[in-house]
Design a protein around this motif. Structure first.
Motif, PDB file in Angstrom:
ATOM      1  N   LYS A 211       0.766  -1.146  -0.068  1.00 59.32           N
ATOM      2  CA  LYS A 211       0.096  -0.007  -0.067  1.00 59.32           C
ATOM      3  C   LYS A 211       0.858   1.248  -0.049  1.00 59.32           C
ATOM      4  N   PRO A 212       1.706   1.365  -0.952  1.00 57.07           N
ATOM      5  CA  PRO A 212       2.391   2.808  -1.032  1.00 57.07           C
ATOM      6  C   PRO A 212       1.733   3.945  -1.135  1.00 57.07           C
ATOM      7  N   ASP A 213       2.310   5.092  -0.735  1.00 57.98           N
ATOM      8  CA  ASP A 213       1.503   6.271  -0.990  1.00 57.98           C
ATOM      9  C   ASP A 213       1.864   6.903  -2.537  1.00 57.98           C
ATOM     10  N   SER A 214       2.673   6.590  -3.035  1.00 60.60           N
ATOM     11  CA  SER A 214       2.997   6.771  -4.645  1.00 60.60           C
ATOM     12  C   SER A 214       3.942   6.155  -5.243  1.00 60.60           C
ATOM     13  N   ILE A 215       4.210   5.985  -6.312  1.00 61.44           N
ATOM     14  CA  ILE A 215       5.200   5.038  -7.216  1.00 61.44           C
ATOM     15  C   ILE A 215       6.208   5.741  -7.593  1.00 61.44           C
ATOM     16  N   LYS A 216       7.498   5.200  -7.426  1.00 60.63           N
ATOM     17  CA  LYS A 216       8.691   5.972  -8.079  1.00 60.63           C
ATOM     18  C   LYS A 216       9.395   5.110  -9.276  1.00 60.63           C
ATOM     19  N   GLY A 217       9.796   5.740  -9.950  1.00 59.10           N
ATOM     20  CA  GLY A 217      10.545   5.134 -11.280  1.00 59.10           C
ATOM     21  C   GLY A 217      11.857   5.773 -11.761  1.00 59.10           C
ATOM     22  N   TYR A 218      12.663   5.034 -12.197  1.00 57.49           N
ATOM     23  CA  TYR A 218      14.024   5.539 -12.724  1.00 57.49           C
ATOM     24  C   TYR A 218      14.277   5.113 -14.301  1.00 57.49           C
ATOM     25  N   THR A 219      13.592   6.242 -15.130  1.00 58.16           N
ATOM     26  CA  THR A 219      13.888   5.913 -16.559  1.00 58.16           C
ATOM     27  C   THR A 219      15.226   5.395 -17.085  1.00 58.16           C
ATOM     28  N   ILE A 220      15.953   5.929 -16.365  1.00 58.03           N
ATOM     29  CA  ILE A 220      17.450   5.281 -16.685  1.00 58.03           C
ATOM     30  C   ILE A 220      17.665   4.054 -16.584  1.00 58.03           C
ATOM     31  N   GLY A 221      16.975   3.328 -15.877  1.00 53.82           N
ATOM     32  CA  GLY A 221      17.037   2.020 -15.614  1.00 53.82           C
ATOM     33  C   GLY A 221      17.805   1.956 -14.210  1.00 53.82           C
ATOM     34  N   ASP A 222      19.177   1.477 -14.427  1.00 51.77           N
ATOM     35  CA  ASP A 222      20.057   1.309 -13.028  1.00 51.77           C
ATOM     36  C   ASP A 222      20.708   2.528 -13.118  1.00 51.77           C
ATOM     37  N   ASN A 223      20.298   3.630 -12.002  1.00 50.32           N
ATOM     38  CA  ASN A 223      21.321   4.807 -12.019  1.00 50.32           C
ATOM     39  C   ASN A 223      22.631   4.559 -11.379  1.00 50.32           C
TER      40      ASN A 223
ATOM     41  N   ALA B 278      -5.521   1.061  -8.689  1.00 56.65           N
ATOM     42  CA  ALA B 278      -5.407   0.768  -7.084  1.00 56.65           C
ATOM     43  C   ALA B 278      -5.382   2.049  -6.284  1.00 56.65           C
ATOM     44  N   GLY B 279      -6.037   3.165  -6.910  1.00 61.10           N
ATOM     45  CA  GLY B 279      -6.065   4.422  -6.185  1.00 61.10           C
ATOM     46  C   GLY B 279      -4.839   5.128  -5.934  1.00 61.10           C
ATOM     47  N   ILE B 280      -3.845   4.952  -6.510  1.00 62.93           N
ATOM     48  CA  ILE B 280      -2.667   5.984  -6.486  1.00 62.93           C
ATOM     49  C   ILE B 280      -2.809   6.732  -7.782  1.00 62.93           C
ATOM     50  N   LYS B 281      -2.252   7.932  -7.456  1.00 60.12           N
ATOM     51  CA  LYS B 281      -2.584   8.912  -8.375  1.00 60.12           C
ATOM     52  C   LYS B 281      -0.924   9.593  -8.824  1.00 60.12           C
ATOM     53  N   ASN B 282      -0.115   9.561  -7.802  1.00 59.24           N
ATOM     54  CA  ASN B 282       1.303   9.955  -8.052  1.00 59.24           C
ATOM     55  C   ASN B 282       2.303   9.376  -8.419  1.00 59.24           C
ATOM     56  N   ILE B 283       3.056   9.276  -9.621  1.00 61.95           N
ATOM     57  CA  ILE B 283       3.948   8.869 -10.295  1.00 61.95           C
ATOM     58  C   ILE B 283       5.310   9.500 -10.103  1.00 61.95           C
ATOM     59  N   CYS B 284       6.177   9.277  -9.236  1.00 59.44           N
ATOM     60  CA  CYS B 284       7.352  10.057  -8.865  1.00 59.44           C
ATOM     61  C   CYS B 284       8.765   9.606  -9.949  1.00 59.44           C
ATOM     62  N   ILE B 285       9.159  10.507 -10.782  1.00 51.53           N
ATOM     63  CA  ILE B 285      10.226   9.854 -11.808  1.00 51.53           C
ATOM     64  C   ILE B 285      11.434  10.996 -11.760  1.00 51.53           C
ATOM     65  N   HIS B 286      12.750  10.048 -11.276  1.00 54.52           N
ATOM     66  CA  HIS B 286      14.069  10.251 -11.332  1.00 54.52           C
ATOM     67  C   HIS B 286      14.220  10.853 -12.880  1.00 54.52           C
ATOM     68  N   LYS B 287      14.506  12.252 -12.932  1.00 57.92           N
ATOM     69  CA  LYS B 287      15.071  12.776 -14.375  1.00 57.92           C
ATOM     70  C   LYS B 287      16.400  13.574 -14.156  1.00 57.92           C
ATOM     71  N   GLY B 288      17.166  13.839 -15.349  1.00 61.93           N
ATOM     72  CA  GLY B 288      18.213  14.624 -14.989  1.00 61.93           C
ATOM     73  C   GLY B 288      19.477  14.068 -14.689  1.00 61.93           C
ATOM     74  N   LEU B 289      20.183  15.125 -14.090  1.00 60.61           N
ATOM     75  CA  LEU B 289      21.511  14.671 -13.213  1.00 60.61           C
ATOM     76  C   LEU B 289      22.247  13.664 -14.237  1.00 60.61           C
ATOM     77  N   PHE B 290      22.434  14.279 -15.391  1.00 62.85           N
ATOM     78  CA  PHE B 290      23.058  13.399 -16.735  1.00 62.85           C
ATOM     79  C   PHE B 290      23.777  14.515 -17.419  1.00 62.85           C
ATOM     80  N   PRO B 291      24.987  15.062 -16.854  1.00 65.25           N
ATOM     81  CA  PRO B 291      25.790  16.315 -17.718  1.00 65.25           C
ATOM     82  C   PRO B 291      26.372  15.466 -19.033  1.00 65.25           C
ATOM     83  N   PRO B 292      26.840  16.332 -19.791  1.00 66.58           N
ATOM     84  CA  PRO B 292      27.935  15.813 -20.812  1.00 66.58           C
ATOM     85  C   PRO B 292      28.935  14.946 -20.472  1.00 66.58           C
ATOM     86  N   SER B 293      29.443  15.127 -19.355  1.00 67.13           N
ATOM     87  CA  SER B 293      30.516  14.283 -19.120  1.00 67.13           C
ATOM     88  C   SER B 293      30.294  12.887 -18.716  1.00 67.13           C
ATOM     89  N   VAL B 294      28.905  12.716 -18.168  1.00 65.91           N
ATOM     90  CA  VAL B 294      28.158  11.280 -18.003  1.00 65.91           C
ATOM     91  C   VAL B 294      27.758  10.993 -19.313  1.00 65.91           C
TER      92      VAL B 294
END
Length: 499
Positions: free
Chosen positions: A236-248, A276-292
């Motif tokens: 019963k999480p309060d929201s769902i989180k994902g990393y579109t980068i996969g394994d950060n 399931a009644g959850i409306k918030n999807i939290c997504i890790h984005k950014g932190l990917f400068p040219p050097s990376v």
């Protein structure tokens, strides 16, 4: 175990080497990515805070360390920031010179509702052994007498310290415990079960709701849909989180990057989440400068925000909360890179792109979490922090910018709280770029960002918000001795050795 190579680790020092300023004097990272070297302005700020702290401590007849742990010490740090970077933070010299005035301000604001929906701690048995050195430094420096004669282990970086940093050493009232996935199971920061257990423990201790928790979903991983079903049904999480980068944390092992607008892979998961009644999807984005990007060019298209608009358009019942606001320039880039980009074209990757999504796609369900963008830019070039905040407000609305600190990686979040309370966009930048003022610490804009927006997103009621400082968490004070907001920041992790 470290996510950095032995060659990279040889270039680092533990964060214990930093001067214990109320505001960090250099960029800090966990061992997920290389930290940046101290900039000339950060060195200038360090000199200023040392000199001002020594002068004020002598006048008051106390040690510099003790003075910098006070509200007046925090005010002194922001004066040093203004003297270094220009008048960006609202602070008076009278506040720094008069502890009573600083204490009165801190007391007045201590009841402000702050809901931090982006926090971390480490799991028992983690392989992130580098954090032990930071704990040893805390005892050696005498910041926490309980640690002076105690051998430190990784267990000391876990749940107990998190409670202290978040709930006792800052004005944070409610926090969400987050995590990060990995292709290597033991390198998840916390499993979904661990996050749910932490939520139950904190709320049980407090006797009320003080913690929420994520469940991380991993599109494309073996068995990921079954794991999502389990999390939704049993945790019963309060929201769902994902990393579109996969394994950060192991970008070299990332086999399963994905896009938010992948109709075949991800949309069935949205349907399950919504049912399931959850409306918030939290997504890790950014932190990917040219050097990376140079090292992992195949991951670039998964780290920017180009996939946000269509997903938000297709799923108007869900809220897409973009962590770090998509800010590109941390984790190997610099705030100077961001400022140069802004001066040349009025844009900051990928923050400006995120801010333009509502107008471009006609959606109202995209939100920005401040996360590392605020922490990293404030200590490197606060003009960037001001511009980022202003652009997000202009594009998304003040009611769509949300408070998150990514603590405890940069110590107690109190210094970040104070930074936003005092931050203002300089008038010259307001006029030139059409940005609105941020206003006072307890004004409508900052009140919305600090807590009102997250409370609305998570249906946190007025009744739940009342009396949050008078509960069972306060009993933890006895475990740590005297504490208080405005104390010297304790930083965990690594800093780059100066040349």
């Amino acid at each position: 175990m470290s996510f950095l190579s032995p060659e990279e680790l040889a270039r680092l020092s533990s964060a214990e080497s930093l001067f214990p300023s109320p505001i960090p004097v250099q960029s800090i990272s966990s061992d997920e990515f290389m930290p940046l070297p101290q900039t000339p302005r950060q060195r200038e700020f360090e000199v200023r805070i040392k000199e001002a702290g020594t002068r004020m401590a002598k006048r008051l007849g106390i040690s510099r360390r003790k003075f910098l742990q006070t509200a007046a010490g925090m005010a002194t740090a922001f004066l040093a920031m203004n003297d270094t970077y220009g008048p960006i933070f609202g602070v008076s010299r009278a506040e720094a010179k008069t502890p009573e005035e600083a204490d009165a301000r801190a007391k007045k604001l201590s009841g402000q509702f702050i809901m931090d929906m982006h926090t971390h701690f480490l799991r028992p048995g983690t392989r992130l052994a580098g954090f032990i050195n930071a704990r040893k430094a805390v005892g050696k420096a005498g910041w926490n007498p309980e640690l002076v004669d105690k051998e430190q282990t990784l267990d000391d970086l876990m749940f107990m310290n998190y409670i202290k940093e978040i709930y006792l050493d800052s004005d944070t009232k409610v926090a969400c415990i987050s995590g990060a996935p990995s292709e290597i199971p033991e390198d998840w920061f916390l499993t979904n079960e661990m996050k749910a257990q932490a939520r139950a423990a904190v709320n049980g201790l407090a006797g009320r709701k003080r913690m929420l928790s994520h469940a991380v979903f991993t599109p494309g991983y073996p068995g990921w849909m079954e794991q999502l079903d389990h999390a939704l049904a049993d945790l019963k999480p309060d929201s769902i989180k994902g990393y579109t980068i996969g394994d950060n944390t192991h970008k070299d092992l990332s086999k399963h990057p994905w896009r938010l607008d992948d109709e075949k892979l991800v949309y069935p998961a949205y349907e399950k989440i919504q049912k399931a009644g959850i409306k918030n999807i939290c997504i890790h984005k950014g932190l990917f400068p040219p050097s990376v990007e140079q090292r992992f060019p195949h991951l670039l298209g998964y780290c920017d925000v180009r996939d946000v608009g269509k997903a938000a358009q297709d799923w108007p019942q869900l809220n897409f909360i973009i962590y770090h606001s998509g800010y590109r320039w941390a984790g190997g880039g610099t705030a100077q890179d961001a400022w140069k980009q802004f001066e040349q074209g009025g844009r900051i990757e990928w923050v400006t792109d995120l801010a333009e999504i509502p107008a471009k796609y006609g959606v109202g369900n995209v939100y920005a979490d401040l996360g590392q963008v605020f922490a990293q830019s404030t200590i490197a070039d606060p003009r960037v922090a001001a511009i980022v905040t202003g652009q997000l407000i202009r594009g998304l609305g003040a009611d769509h910018v949300c408070w998150g600190t990514d603590a405890i990686w940069t110590g107690s979040p109190q210094w970040q709280i104070e930074a936003l309370r005092r931050l203002e966009i300089p008038e010259t930048l307001q006029k030139k770029y059409g940005l609105e003022p941020l206003g006072p610490a307890d004004g409508p804009v900052k009140t919305a960002i600090f807590g009102d927006n997250n409370a609305r997103l998570y249906s946190f009621t007025t009744q739940q918000r009342s009396g949050l400082t008078d509960d069972g968490i306060a009993s933890y004070k006895n475990l740590y001795g005297k504490h208080g907001v405005g104390r010297t920041n304790l930083a965990y992790g690594y800093v780059l050795k100066n040349a």
